[in-house]
Design an enzyme around this catalytic site. Structure first.
Site, PDB file in Angstrom:
ATOM      1  N   ASN A   8      -0.557  -2.813   0.326  1.00  0.00           N
ATOM      2  CA  ASN A   8      -1.003  -3.501   1.540  1.00  0.00           C
ATOM      3  C   ASN A   8      -1.533  -2.540   2.611  1.00  0.00           C
ATOM      4  O   ASN A   8      -1.747  -2.940   3.749  1.00  0.00           O
ATOM      5  CB  ASN A   8       0.102  -4.392   2.093  1.00  0.00           C
ATOM      6  CG  ASN A   8       1.347  -3.616   2.460  1.00  0.00           C
ATOM      7  OD1 ASN A   8       1.474  -2.433   2.128  1.00  0.00           O
ATOM      8  ND2 ASN A   8       2.277  -4.258   3.131  1.00  0.00           N
ATOM      9  N   CYS A   9      -1.761  -1.283   2.240  1.00  0.00           N
ATOM     10  CA  CYS A   9      -2.291  -0.288   3.179  1.00  0.00           C
ATOM     11  C   CYS A   9      -3.819  -0.329   3.157  1.00  0.00           C
ATOM     12  O   CYS A   9      -4.435  -0.158   2.100  1.00  0.00           O
ATOM     13  CB  CYS A   9      -1.783   1.101   2.770  1.00  0.00           C
ATOM     14  SG  CYS A   9      -2.567   2.466   3.642  1.00  0.00           S
ATOM     15  N   ASP A  10      -4.425  -0.564   4.313  1.00  0.00           N
ATOM     16  CA  ASP A  10      -5.885  -0.653   4.392  1.00  0.00           C
ATOM     17  C   ASP A  10      -6.561   0.631   3.928  1.00  0.00           C
ATOM     18  O   ASP A  10      -7.582   0.588   3.236  1.00  0.00           O
ATOM     19  CB  ASP A  10      -6.337  -0.968   5.827  1.00  0.00           C
ATOM     20  CG  ASP A  10      -6.001  -2.397   6.235  1.00  0.00           C
ATOM     21  OD1 ASP A  10      -5.812  -3.245   5.331  1.00  0.00           O
ATOM     22  OD2 ASP A  10      -5.921  -2.658   7.439  1.00  0.00           O
TER      23      ASP A  10
END
Length: 104
Positions: A8-10
């Site tokens: 979920n890390c951009d």
């Protein structure tokens, strides 16, 4: 090439999109291998710990005082992301230097 990060890390998603041949390892599910972690700490020092994260802000002073390896084993989400392993080379983060080395 292996990219260690969080799903979920951009920044990790941007790196994965650009590095279509990279294998992704979510550090919240699978630990970074000891050998890679030791090399990363040796190469990047304390920079391997993300001191701007919400996880870091939630730690007490005793926890923050631990060495980087102990911190990352106990709290894998504290790792600066992404950590990219390509052969014998390691890259930390997704800055212009890393992009130039891996894409250019």
């Amino acid at each position: 090439m292996i990219l260690y990060g969080l799903k979920n890390c951009d920044t990790c998603r941007k790196a994965l999109k650009a590095l279509s041949n990279a294998e992704f390892v979510d550090v919240s599910m699978t630990s970074v291998p000891d050998g890679i972690l030791d090399r990363a700490i040796s190469q990047f020092g304390d920079k391997v710990v993300n001191t701007k994260s919400a996880t870091w802000r939630g730690l007490d002073e005793t926890e923050r005082g631990k060495d980087p390896k102990a911190l990352l084993i106990a709290h894998p989400k504290l790792m600066k992301r992404p950590l990219i392993s390509e052969g014998d080379a390691l890259y930390l983060g997704w800055d212009k230097d890393t992009q130039a080395a891996l894409l250019g």
